[in-house]
Design an enzyme around this catalytic site. Structure first.
Site, PDB file in Angstrom:
ATOM      1  N   ARG A 213      10.959   3.203  11.355  1.00  0.00           N
ATOM      2  CA  ARG A 213      10.022   2.075  11.542  1.00  0.00           C
ATOM      3  C   ARG A 213      10.367   1.255  12.784  1.00  0.00           C
ATOM      4  O   ARG A 213      10.158   0.035  12.809  1.00  0.00           O
ATOM      5  CB  ARG A 213       9.982   1.173  10.310  1.00  0.00           C
ATOM      6  CG  ARG A 213       9.806   1.905   9.000  1.00  0.00           C
ATOM      7  CD  ARG A 213       8.602   2.799   8.995  1.00  0.00           C
ATOM      8  NE  ARG A 213       8.459   3.550   7.752  1.00  0.00           N
ATOM      9  CZ  ARG A 213       7.505   4.476   7.579  1.00  0.00           C
ATOM     10  NH1 ARG A 213       6.655   4.766   8.548  1.00  0.00           N
ATOM     11  NH2 ARG A 213       7.412   5.119   6.446  1.00  0.00           N
TER      12      ARG A 213
ATOM     13  N   ASN B  22      18.390   4.139   4.174  1.00  0.00           N
ATOM     14  CA  ASN B  22      18.380   5.555   3.804  1.00  0.00           C
ATOM     15  C   ASN B  22      19.589   6.156   4.527  1.00  0.00           C
ATOM     16  O   ASN B  22      19.482   6.677   5.619  1.00  0.00           O
ATOM     17  CB  ASN B  22      17.078   6.229   4.246  1.00  0.00           C
ATOM     18  CG  ASN B  22      15.879   5.594   3.560  1.00  0.00           C
ATOM     19  OD1 ASN B  22      15.905   5.324   2.364  1.00  0.00           O
ATOM     20  ND2 ASN B  22      14.827   5.319   4.321  1.00  0.00           N
TER      21      ASN B  22
ATOM     22  N   GLU C 299      12.872   5.701  -3.813  1.00  0.00           N
ATOM     23  CA  GLU C 299      12.323   6.669  -2.867  1.00  0.00           C
ATOM     24  C   GLU C 299      13.274   7.858  -2.661  1.00  0.00           C
ATOM     25  O   GLU C 299      13.521   8.285  -1.538  1.00  0.00           O
ATOM     26  CB  GLU C 299      12.015   5.998  -1.522  1.00  0.00           C
ATOM     27  CG  GLU C 299      11.022   4.870  -1.655  1.00  0.00           C
ATOM     28  CD  GLU C 299      10.538   4.295  -0.318  1.00  0.00           C
ATOM     29  OE1 GLU C 299       9.316   4.081  -0.210  1.00  0.00           O
ATOM     30  OE2 GLU C 299      11.359   4.060   0.583  1.00  0.00           O
TER      31      GLU C 299
ATOM     32  N   ARG D 120       2.966  -0.310  -9.509  1.00  0.00           N
ATOM     33  CA  ARG D 120       4.156  -0.360  -8.651  1.00  0.00           C
ATOM     34  C   ARG D 120       4.631  -1.793  -8.424  1.00  0.00           C
ATOM     35  O   ARG D 120       5.837  -2.043  -8.312  1.00  0.00           O
ATOM     36  CB  ARG D 120       3.843   0.316  -7.300  1.00  0.00           C
ATOM     37  CG  ARG D 120       4.989   0.234  -6.342  1.00  0.00           C
ATOM     38  CD  ARG D 120       4.755   1.060  -5.105  1.00  0.00           C
ATOM     39  NE  ARG D 120       5.608   0.578  -4.021  1.00  0.00           N
ATOM     40  CZ  ARG D 120       5.516   0.971  -2.768  1.00  0.00           C
ATOM     41  NH1 ARG D 120       4.597   1.864  -2.416  1.00  0.00           N
ATOM     42  NH2 ARG D 120       6.318   0.497  -1.858  1.00  0.00           N
TER      43      ARG D 120
ATOM     44  N   ASP E  69       5.404  -4.022  -0.527  1.00  0.00           N
ATOM     45  CA  ASP E  69       6.181  -3.516   0.608  1.00  0.00           C
ATOM     46  C   ASP E  69       5.737  -4.102   1.947  1.00  0.00           C
ATOM     47  O   ASP E  69       5.025  -3.439   2.694  1.00  0.00           O
ATOM     48  CB  ASP E  69       6.057  -1.985   0.654  1.00  0.00           C
ATOM     49  CG  ASP E  69       7.023  -1.377   1.649  1.00  0.00           C
ATOM     50  OD1 ASP E  69       7.878  -2.110   2.160  1.00  0.00           O
ATOM     51  OD2 ASP E  69       6.920  -0.164   1.902  1.00  0.00           O
TER      52      ASP E  69
ATOM     53  N   GLU F 224      14.602 -10.462   1.687  1.00  0.00           N
ATOM     54  CA  GLU F 224      14.517  -9.446   2.747  1.00  0.00           C
ATOM     55  C   GLU F 224      13.144  -9.525   3.407  1.00  0.00           C
ATOM     56  O   GLU F 224      12.119  -9.404   2.748  1.00  0.00           O
ATOM     57  CB  GLU F 224      14.740  -8.041   2.155  1.00  0.00           C
ATOM     58  CG  GLU F 224      14.629  -6.928   3.189  1.00  0.00           C
ATOM     59  CD  GLU F 224      14.929  -5.529   2.625  1.00  0.00           C
ATOM     60  OE1 GLU F 224      15.905  -5.372   1.853  1.00  0.00           O
ATOM     61  OE2 GLU F 224      14.176  -4.590   2.939  1.00  0.00           O
TER      62      GLU F 224
ATOM     63  N   GLU G 223       6.010  -2.718  10.721  1.00  0.00           N
ATOM     64  CA  GLU G 223       5.554  -1.438  10.176  1.00  0.00           C
ATOM     65  C   GLU G 223       4.093  -1.476   9.747  1.00  0.00           C
ATOM     66  O   GLU G 223       3.358  -0.518   9.962  1.00  0.00           O
ATOM     67  CB  GLU G 223       6.449  -1.075   8.980  1.00  0.00           C
ATOM     68  CG  GLU G 223       6.004   0.157   8.219  1.00  0.00           C
ATOM     69  CD  GLU G 223       6.914   0.491   7.041  1.00  0.00           C
ATOM     70  OE1 GLU G 223       7.934  -0.201   6.853  1.00  0.00           O
ATOM     71  OE2 GLU G 223       6.605   1.450   6.323  1.00  0.00           O
TER      72      GLU G 223
ATOM     73  N   HIS H 263      -2.038  -2.253   1.616  1.00  0.00           N
ATOM     74  CA  HIS H 263      -1.615  -0.854   1.697  1.00  0.00           C
ATOM     75  C   HIS H 263      -2.769   0.114   1.980  1.00  0.00           C
ATOM     76  O   HIS H 263      -2.904   1.157   1.330  1.00  0.00           O
ATOM     77  CB  HIS H 263      -0.911  -0.445   0.400  1.00  0.00           C
ATOM     78  CG  HIS H 263       0.338   0.355   0.666  1.00  0.00           C
ATOM     79  ND1 HIS H 263       0.312   1.548   1.337  1.00  0.00           N
ATOM     80  CD2 HIS H 263       1.640   0.122   0.357  1.00  0.00           C
ATOM     81  CE1 HIS H 263       1.557   2.019   1.432  1.00  0.00           C
ATOM     82  NE2 HIS H 263       2.385   1.166   0.856  1.00  0.00           N
TER      83      HIS H 263
ATOM     84  N   TRP I 288       1.002   6.281  -3.577  1.00  0.00           N
ATOM     85  CA  TRP I 288       1.009   6.537  -2.136  1.00  0.00           C
ATOM     86  C   TRP I 288      -0.396   6.380  -1.552  1.00  0.00           C
ATOM     87  O   TRP I 288      -0.570   6.347  -0.344  1.00  0.00           O
ATOM     88  CB  TRP I 288       1.483   7.974  -1.840  1.00  0.00           C
ATOM     89  CG  TRP I 288       2.935   8.209  -2.133  1.00  0.00           C
ATOM     90  CD1 TRP I 288       3.875   7.251  -2.373  1.00  0.00           C
ATOM     91  CD2 TRP I 288       3.603   9.478  -2.225  1.00  0.00           C
ATOM     92  NE1 TRP I 288       5.099   7.855  -2.598  1.00  0.00           N
ATOM     93  CE2 TRP I 288       4.962   9.215  -2.518  1.00  0.00           C
ATOM     94  CE3 TRP I 288       3.190  10.809  -2.085  1.00  0.00           C
ATOM     95  CZ2 TRP I 288       5.901  10.224  -2.674  1.00  0.00           C
ATOM     96  CZ3 TRP I 288       4.131  11.809  -2.234  1.00  0.00           C
ATOM     97  CH2 TRP I 288       5.475  11.514  -2.529  1.00  0.00           C
TER      98      TRP I 288
HETATM   99  C1  BDP Z   1       9.216   1.068   3.421  1.00  0.00           C
HETATM  100  C2  BDP Z   1       9.354   1.974   4.583  1.00  0.00           C
HETATM  101  C3  BDP Z   1      10.452   2.984   4.450  1.00  0.00           C
HETATM  102  C4  BDP Z   1      11.726   2.295   3.979  1.00  0.00           C
HETATM  103  C5  BDP Z   1      11.454   1.533   2.712  1.00  0.00           C
HETATM  104  C6  BDP Z   1      12.627   0.692   2.252  1.00  0.00           C
HETATM  105  O1  BDP Z   1       8.122   2.643   4.783  1.00  0.00           O
HETATM  106  O2  BDP Z   1      10.614   3.602   5.686  1.00  0.00           O
HETATM  107  O3  BDP Z   1      12.747   3.214   3.789  1.00  0.00           O
HETATM  108  O4  BDP Z   1      10.420   0.627   2.907  1.00  0.00           O
HETATM  109  O5  BDP Z   1      12.556  -0.506   2.410  1.00  0.00           O
HETATM  110  O6  BDP Z   1       8.575  -0.061   3.905  1.00  0.00           O
HETATM  111  O7  BDP Z   1      13.604   1.220   1.738  1.00  0.00           O
END
Ligand code: BDP
Length: 702
Positions: A181, A223, A304, A348, A377, A399, A405, A523, A545
């Protein structure tokens, strides 16, 4: 003969070069690298004053020196010289001595400072007082910021201290240099050459952060790769930690929960397994042996596809507490609440609360749970996350995502101050705002830095980094004040240019909401990369998704019913708030479709139907962006050519893309509801099929 010709040719070339060099105006290339630390020369009265006062930094006695104070002195000297704008001025008769007094308590507590001018005294002084050296450094930056905004030494009298202990950047940078991102080039962390070579950018990065009070950085993606905990990486991390220590910045690492298996040779990562606990203890001790002020671990677990304690039937608290025991009182384990499960059909928006709320009170003292601003998100607009009102016995950290993004990457102007102000001031019920809940703990921002010369992809995106730091320092600062400070330091102090820039910054995030996801939609972005509109996507493997999952539009209506007749996510909020939001007539229309499914002809407070209001919102968003482009083009004479052009081009892209969002969205809604456009409204130039077929193979994040 040949030799003579060559000499003549070289001489001619040399002459040309000299002529070019002499005739070029000695201009300073404004490529954005200096961020808000440009310290452009003052002019007018402010310049004359500073010149006559000739402030000089008083020498610091040998016994009081430290690497942090050395930085403070260097910054003050560099900044003052730059603000004065000319070589060494003639020494004033009685120059103002800037005194760094870093062992007294000015009444601010840790890392705070006071700035006190005493210009009328026989020996005029300007005192920066703090209890610790980092406070003195923050005070030095504050003094420069005030001067850079055009205030005179005599007017700068303040006492300030950071509101919250942790003010962290989270980098989603992978060790291979790709930034998840990221829209500003490659990662700024040069793992290949570390620890032997430290890039100057690492020092400039620390300066930028320290100047706005950021005091920690998680240097790798949530990640995470387990190998970043191996000895060769610890050596690299140590080099960074050593370089950043003078600036008050502690290093943190995202840890992969399965590391004991991935790199430790164990066959489990079960947090209750003694061998696993011992592995983390030894690993943590190894890190602290190299980096005594290591900040701690950030963990994305069971989210995820990332490994986590639930893989072994254990809870988030089991996992976090196990790591916290290894860290002890040396640092912190920051556990992310961004979880949603591939096997869970619950809305979600409800899942994080459902998983974490029962664990309230079970986390160790040195565990922090890090919660995104909203329950889905980082959307252009979300209601605040219900966990902020529901976990009184847990240390919660907010956060935010600085990198855009879901708000047009670095291509669209969107100043995020107003969005963050919205969440920080949100009332969680029980008399506490989100800011009140997180102030004892901290804030994290997902960084937007990259290898681009201007760091953030576009100059206006630097303002988001800046705003994050300023709000983490003081969450009650207004976006307006932040935009003003930033603009004065980054572009110009002239009101005729500063005012329109600030105005467009303050409108910009709402404009994005309006042309992308108005009235509480969310989204609807393209799959994977999240760029551009894709409300028609309904066939991806996991329901959540799909944009269709979020908007639920059909012939009759649109929106996600999160009231008791639907998913009842609304019940996760304080009853008084839930009661207000449950009523479609009482809820702020900006959140309507987040919580309610309504008919297309639902009557809005404006008197329009929902459908007509939706279309009007898209048009308002597009019109605002046209306004930004017009405002900017009128500022040509006030802005240096390089940055002027770069921003003009970005705004032209935003104009085109705001229309694209509007047209594609309207074309799609019409294909669903079959309704005509309100009279006088422009028809989308193409059918929904056209928009549906657009592809963006180069989009970052594909
Ligand atoms: C989402 C993003 C992804 C991140 C995830 C996260 O698309 O790339 O890994 O959040 O916060 O917004 O872990």
């Amino acid at each position: 003969m040949r030799g003579t010709k060559l000499v003549n040719r070289l001489a001619a070339r040399f002459t040309v070069l000299v002529v070019i060099a002499l005739s070029a105006t000695p201009s300073y290339a404004e490529d954005g690298y200096d961020l808000w630390l440009r310290f452009a020369p003052l002019d007018g009265v402010a310049a004359a004053k500073l010149k006559s006062q000739t402030p000089v930094v008083a020498p610091i006695s040998e016994g009081d020196r430290s690497s942090t104070l050395d930085v403070a002195v260097e910054e003050l000297e560099r900044g003052l010289t730059s603000l004065r704008g000319e070589g060494d001025p003639p020494p004033a008769q009685n120059p103002v001595q800037i005194i760094l007094d870093c062992g007294t308590e000015p009444g601010t507590g840790q890392s705070g400072f006071s700035l006190t001018p005493q210009l009328e005294a026989e020996r005029p002084t300007f005192r920066i007082a703090a209890q610790d050296h980092i406070g003195c450094l923050y005070g030095s930056y504050a003094l420069l910021r005030e001067l850079a905004a055009g205030r005179g030494l005599g007017e700068i009298s303040l006492i300030d201290a950071p509101a919250m202990p942790l003010r962290l950047l989270n980098h989603w940078d992978n060790p291979d240099g790709h930034v998840e991102r990221g829209y500003a080039g490659r990662s700024i962390f040069d793992w290949w050459n570390l620890p032997g070579r430290l890039d100057q950018r690492m020092i400039d990065y620390a300066r930028a952060n320290a100047s706005i009070g950021i005091n920690g950085a998680v240097v790798n993606n949530v990640n995470a790769r387990a190998f970043m905990l191996e000895p060769r990486y610890i050596a690299k991390l140590k080099r960074l930690a050593d370089a950043w220590r003078p600036y008050g910045i502690r290093i943190y690492v995202s840890a992969r929960f399965s590391a004991p298996r991935d790199i430790g040779g164990l066959d489990t990562a079960d947090p209750l397994d003694p061998a696993v606990r011992q592995w983390w203890q030894a690993k943590t001790d190894e890190i602290y042996a190299s980096i005594p002020d290591f900040g701690g671990f950030l963990v994305k677990a069971n989210s995820e596809g990332q490994p986590g304690p639930q893989d072994y039937g254990r809870s988030h608290a089991d996992g976090a507490n196990m790591m916290a025991e290894a860290v002890g009182d040396r640092g912190t384990v920051i556990w992310r609440a961004f979880v949603y499960s591939a096997e869970d059909d619950t809305d979600r928006a409800k899942q994080a609360y459902d998983e974490f709320k029962p664990l309230d009170g079970q986390f160790a003292d040195n565990v922090i749970v890090q919660v995104k601003n909203g329950p889905i998100d980082f959307q252009p607009r979300e209601p605040f996350h219900p966990m902020f009102g529901a976990m009184p016995k847990t240390r919660l950290m907010l956060e935010l995502q600085i990198t855009k993004e879901y708000l047009g990457f670095a291509s669209h102007l969107a100043f995020l101050g107003p969005m963050w102000e919205e969440v920080l001031t949100a009332d969680t019920g029980g008399e506490k705002s989100v800011a009140d809940v997180i102030v004892p703990v901290g804030m994290a921002g997902v960084a937007n830095t990259g290898s681009d010369r201007n760091w953030s992809g576009s100059v206006f995106d630097q303002a988001n980094w800046y705003a994050f730091g300023r709000l983490a320092w003081n969450p009650s600062m207004s976006s307006d004040a932040i935009a003003r400070e930033w603009t004065a330091q980054t572009f110009t102090r002239k009101p005729a240019a500063l005012e329109p820039i600030v105005r467009m910054m303050l409108e910009s995030r709402e404009a994005v909401v309006q042309y992308m996801t108005p009235l509480g939609l969310a989204h609807l972005m393209g799959t994977g990369h999240h760029y551009g509109p894709a409300p028609w996507v309904c066939d991806l493997a996991r329901p959540e998704w799909n944009p269709c999952y979020y908007h639920r539009a059909d012939r009759d209506g649109i929106g996600f019913d999160r009231t008791p007749s639907g998913s009842n996510a609304i019940s996760q909020y304080d009853p008084a708030i839930a009661a207000q939001w449950s009523d479609p007539a009482a809820i702020d229309p900006k959140l309507l479709l987040w919580f309610h499914r309504v008919d297309w002809d639902h009557r809005m407070a404006s008197g329009r139907t929902l459908w007509h209001e939706l279309v009007a919102e898209y048009d308002r968003g597009v019109a605002k962006v046209d306004g930004f482009a017009a405002t900017w083009s009128a500022l040509e004479s006030e802005i240096d050519p390089e940055r002027f052009r770069a921003i003009s081009e970005r705004l032209a892209i935003q104009q085109t893309e705001a229309r694209w969002w509007r047209d594609a969205s309207i074309a799609y809604w019409q294909s669903v509801n079959g309704l005509p456009l309100p009279e006088g409204t422009a028809k989308p130039p193409f059918s929904v099929e056209y928009y549906r077929k657009l592809e963006f193979p180069e989009a970052p994040g594909q």
